[in-house]
Design a protein around this motif. Structure first.
Motif, PDB file in Angstrom:
ATOM      1  N   LYS A 105      13.803  -2.920  16.442  1.00 16.44           N
ATOM      2  CA  LYS A 105      12.827  -3.663  15.591  1.00 16.44           C
ATOM      3  C   LYS A 105      13.076  -5.086  15.619  1.00 16.44           C
ATOM      4  CE  LYS A 105      14.492  -1.669  11.706  1.00 16.44           C
ATOM      5  NZ  LYS A 105      15.623  -1.103  12.284  1.00 16.44           N
ATOM      6  N   ASN A 106      12.262  -5.976  15.439  1.00 15.27           N
ATOM      7  CA  ASN A 106      12.251  -7.444  15.776  1.00 15.27           C
ATOM      8  C   ASN A 106      12.789  -8.159  14.543  1.00 15.27           C
ATOM      9  OD1 ASN A 106      12.041  -9.941  17.041  1.00 15.27           O
ATOM     10  ND2 ASN A 106      10.040 -10.225  16.424  1.00 15.27           N
ATOM     11  N   TYR A 107      14.126  -8.033  14.357  1.00 13.13           N
ATOM     12  CA  TYR A 107      14.814  -8.758  13.667  1.00 13.13           C
ATOM     13  C   TYR A 107      16.057  -9.483  14.318  1.00 13.13           C
ATOM     14  CZ  TYR A 107      12.528  -6.551   9.641  1.00 13.13           C
ATOM     15  OH  TYR A 107      11.574  -6.138   8.850  1.00 13.13           O
ATOM     16  N   ASP A 136       4.334  -5.647  12.195  1.00 15.13           N
ATOM     17  CA  ASP A 136       4.131  -6.297  10.827  1.00 15.13           C
ATOM     18  C   ASP A 136       2.954  -7.259  10.793  1.00 15.13           C
ATOM     19  OD1 ASP A 136       4.266  -6.818   8.380  1.00 15.13           O
ATOM     20  OD2 ASP A 136       5.937  -7.795   8.220  1.00 15.13           O
ATOM     21  N   LEU A 137       1.964  -6.829  10.488  1.00 15.77           N
ATOM     22  CA  LEU A 137       0.809  -8.048  10.797  1.00 15.77           C
ATOM     23  C   LEU A 137       1.157  -9.070   9.413  1.00 15.77           C
ATOM     24  CD1 LEU A 137      -1.884  -8.490  11.671  1.00 15.77           C
ATOM     25  CD2 LEU A 137      -2.942  -7.058   9.919  1.00 15.77           C
ATOM     26  N   ALA A 138       1.928  -8.875   8.512  1.00 14.67           N
ATOM     27  CA  ALA A 138       2.035  -9.767   7.567  1.00 14.67           C
ATOM     28  C   ALA A 138       2.825 -11.310   8.173  1.00 14.67           C
ATOM     29  CB  ALA A 138       2.671  -9.669   6.220  1.00 14.67           C
ATOM     30  N   GLY A 148       8.481 -14.335  15.444  1.00 12.93           N
ATOM     31  CA  GLY A 148       7.355 -13.565  15.431  1.00 12.93           C
ATOM     32  C   GLY A 148       7.423 -12.197  14.326  1.00 12.93           C
ATOM     33  N   ARG A 149       6.364 -11.091  14.734  1.00 10.47           N
ATOM     34  CA  ARG A 149       6.292 -10.394  13.533  1.00 10.47           C
ATOM     35  C   ARG A 149       7.484  -9.430  13.532  1.00 10.47           C
ATOM     36  NH1 ARG A 149       1.667  -9.927  17.081  1.00 10.47           N
ATOM     37  NH2 ARG A 149       2.500  -8.199  18.093  1.00 10.47           N
ATOM     38  N   ARG A 150       7.829  -8.777  12.321  1.00  9.90           N
ATOM     39  CA  ARG A 150       8.912  -8.150  12.160  1.00  9.90           C
ATOM     40  C   ARG A 150       8.437  -6.627  12.708  1.00  9.90           C
ATOM     41  NH1 ARG A 150       9.082 -10.328   5.994  1.00  9.90           N
ATOM     42  NH2 ARG A 150       7.190  -9.077   5.897  1.00  9.90           N
ATOM     43  N   GLY A 151       9.639  -5.836  12.866  1.00 10.01           N
ATOM     44  CA  GLY A 151       9.498  -4.406  13.128  1.00 10.01           C
ATOM     45  C   GLY A 151       9.421  -3.614  11.979  1.00 10.01           C
ATOM     46  N   THR A 152       8.535  -2.706  11.928  1.00  9.77           N
ATOM     47  CA  THR A 152       8.531  -1.799  10.591  1.00  9.77           C
ATOM     48  C   THR A 152       8.143  -0.277  10.933  1.00  9.77           C
ATOM     49  OG1 THR A 152       6.289  -2.670   9.975  1.00  9.77           O
ATOM     50  CG2 THR A 152       8.194  -3.763   9.125  1.00  9.77           C
ATOM     51  N   GLY A 216       2.522  -7.893   1.850  1.00 11.39           N
ATOM     52  CA  GLY A 216       3.226  -8.207   2.949  1.00 11.39           C
ATOM     53  C   GLY A 216       4.604  -8.289   2.844  1.00 11.39           C
ATOM     54  N   VAL A 217       5.288  -7.440   1.960  1.00 17.14           N
ATOM     55  CA  VAL A 217       6.573  -7.383   1.739  1.00 17.14           C
ATOM     56  C   VAL A 217       7.376  -6.864   3.033  1.00 17.14           C
ATOM     57  CG1 VAL A 217       6.515  -5.284   1.046  1.00 17.14           C
ATOM     58  CG2 VAL A 217       8.499  -6.833   0.055  1.00 17.14           C
ATOM     59  N   GLY A 218       8.430  -7.271   3.456  1.00 18.27           N
ATOM     60  CA  GLY A 218       9.403  -6.694   4.459  1.00 18.27           C
ATOM     61  C   GLY A 218      10.115  -5.686   4.046  1.00 18.27           C
ATOM     62  N   ILE A 219      10.826  -4.744   4.966  1.00 17.60           N
ATOM     63  CA  ILE A 219      11.639  -3.791   4.725  1.00 17.60           C
ATOM     64  C   ILE A 219      12.936  -4.174   4.393  1.00 17.60           C
ATOM     65  CG2 ILE A 219      10.254  -2.137   6.090  1.00 17.60           C
ATOM     66  CD1 ILE A 219      12.122  -2.118   8.271  1.00 17.60           C
ATOM     67  N   HIS A 220      13.121  -5.265   4.486  1.00 14.25           N
ATOM     68  CA  HIS A 220      14.508  -5.700   3.892  1.00 14.25           C
ATOM     69  C   HIS A 220      14.444  -6.280   2.672  1.00 14.25           C
ATOM     70  CE1 HIS A 220      15.479  -5.634   8.477  1.00 14.25           C
ATOM     71  NE2 HIS A 220      16.299  -4.752   7.888  1.00 14.25           N
ATOM     72  N   GLY A 221      13.303  -6.153   2.079  1.00 11.97           N
ATOM     73  CA  GLY A 221      12.862  -6.630   0.731  1.00 11.97           C
ATOM     74  C   GLY A 221      12.659  -8.124   0.792  1.00 11.97           C
ATOM     75  N   GLU A 222      12.092  -8.728   1.882  1.00 18.22           N
ATOM     76  CA  GLU A 222      11.782 -10.184   2.070  1.00 18.22           C
ATOM     77  C   GLU A 222      10.648 -10.328   1.303  1.00 18.22           C
ATOM     78  OE1 GLU A 222      12.874  -8.928   6.453  1.00 18.22           O
ATOM     79  OE2 GLU A 222      12.113  -7.768   4.597  1.00 18.22           O
ATOM     80  N   ARG A 223      10.736 -11.566   0.672  1.00 16.41           N
ATOM     81  CA  ARG A 223       9.504 -11.818  -0.256  1.00 16.41           C
ATOM     82  C   ARG A 223       8.309 -11.961   0.713  1.00 16.41           C
ATOM     83  NH1 ARG A 223      10.924 -13.371  -5.354  1.00 16.41           N
ATOM     84  NH2 ARG A 223       8.436 -13.134  -5.602  1.00 16.41           N
ATOM     85  N   ALA A 224       7.090 -11.763   0.198  1.00 12.88           N
ATOM     86  CA  ALA A 224       5.668 -11.996   1.096  1.00 12.88           C
ATOM     87  C   ALA A 224       5.364 -13.425   0.845  1.00 12.88           C
ATOM     88  CB  ALA A 224       4.785 -11.124   0.691  1.00 12.88           C
TER      89      ALA A 224
END
Length: 332
Positions: A105-107, A136-138, A148-152, A216-224
């Motif tokens: 995943k792109n982190y 992750d389009l957000a 770049g885009r996150r991996g989800t 557009g929230v992330g899977i690590h709880g990142e704010r959108a």
């Protein structure tokens, strides 16, 4: 105050891995020292598949170890990458002589540690290829210097189609190319009604007003980057689906895989209402959801939220998706 069903927070990951293996003794085996899971019966004479990342996203990745998907899944701490040493040992365990595809995943931490491990395994004559999942389009920006885009949730699709290709005897480069093609064509959007809470902590990662959602929230709880007004299920589905349709450019007659994914505490009744809205909306546009998953596949602890993933299908990807799979979290 959020309470968790745990013993010592420091023991959460090893105890959870042990519990998963004890629950699936014919499928899984645990390497406790390096915290990774392997197939109980290692595959021979095929390309190996290894994936992993921070814990807290279960059943990703450990739940997808087995015939037709991963050979090895390596677990970091909650929302933290496994170390390069862990990934190195996991990659060695995945190798049966034909090389190993790393699905990442792109982190930043995951990419760095998998890349280091891949470089070191080269010294041990294990050829590796990395497939980066960035759906992750957000987080799709024009900043070429950014991460770049996150991996989800598209990670599930990539692991499945790569796993099927490897089982069918595809070469290292062929498996990697299939994974990259799937990752490049899949996109995901997520929203949250409430944040997740780290085990042992009492407070969620962020607070929302009663009439707000995090879009557009992330899977690590990142704010959108934005918040939106709360709406009914059809309206929330539209908030996720509109940007996906614009990005993918789907047209009448197209077929897709769709994943309606719980981010943790979203329960099946809610997910099925979203799935209903998704089917009706795409059906009205002449787009067929020919394959789908609805459930918790890539979670964010106990976040109350949902994501939608779409990937256009062609004959090859459909065949790979339909190929037999037997893992704790996905079997057909």
């Amino acid at each position: 105050m959020r309470r968790s069903i745990i013993n010592d927070p420091d023991d959460l990951i090893p105890q959870a891995l042990e519990g998963l293996v004890l629950s699936h003794p014919t499928l899984l085996e645990l390497n406790a020292e390096h915290r990774f899971l392997t197939r109980k019966q290692p595959a021979r004479d095929k390309v190996g598949l290894v994936s992993g990342g921070g814990s807290g996203h279960e059943p990703l990745h450990a739940g997808f170890v087995g015939t037709g998907m991963l050979d090895v899944a390596v677990a970091g701490a909650v929302f933290a990458s496994p170390t390069a040493l862990q990934v190195l040992e996991a990659t060695k365990a995945a190798d049966s002589g034909r090389g190993v595809v790393q699905i990442v995943k792109n982190y930043t931490g995951d990419v760095l540690n998998f890349r280091i491990a891949g470089e070191i395994t080269g010294d041990d004559a294990i050829e590796t290829e990395m497939v980066l999942v960035d759906d992750d389009l957000a987080t799709d920006t024009e900043d070429d210097e950014g991460p770049g885009r996150r991996g989800t949730a598209a990670t599930v699709i990539v692991e499945k189609v790569c796993g099927a290709a490897a089982e069918a005897g595809a070469s290292l480069q062929e498996v990697a190319e299939i994974g990259r093609r799937a990752a490049a064509s899949a996109r995901t959007m997520s929203l949250a009604l409430t944040a997740g809470t780290h085990p042992g902590d009492g407070q969620p990662q962020f607070e929302l007003e009663a009439d707000e959602i995090e879009l557009g929230v992330g899977i690590h709880g990142e704010r959108a980057a934005q918040r939106a007004s709360f709406a009914d299920a059809d309206g929330l589905t539209d908030l996720l689906l509109d940007p996906l349709l614009e990005e993918l450019g789907l047209a009448r007659g197209d077929e897709v895989i769709a994943i309606v994914n719980s981010l943790g505490s979203t329960y099946p009744l809610e997910l099925n209402v979203v799935a209903r809205a998704l089917h009706h909306r795409l059906g009205d546009a002449g787009i067929e959801i020919s394959r789908s998953l609805v459930g918790p596949y890539v979670t964010s602890l106990d976040m109350h939220g949902v994501s939608i993933t779409l990937m256009p299908l062609d004959d090859q990807l459909r065949s790979l998706w339909d190929a037999p799979v037997r893992t704790p979290a996905l079997t057909w």
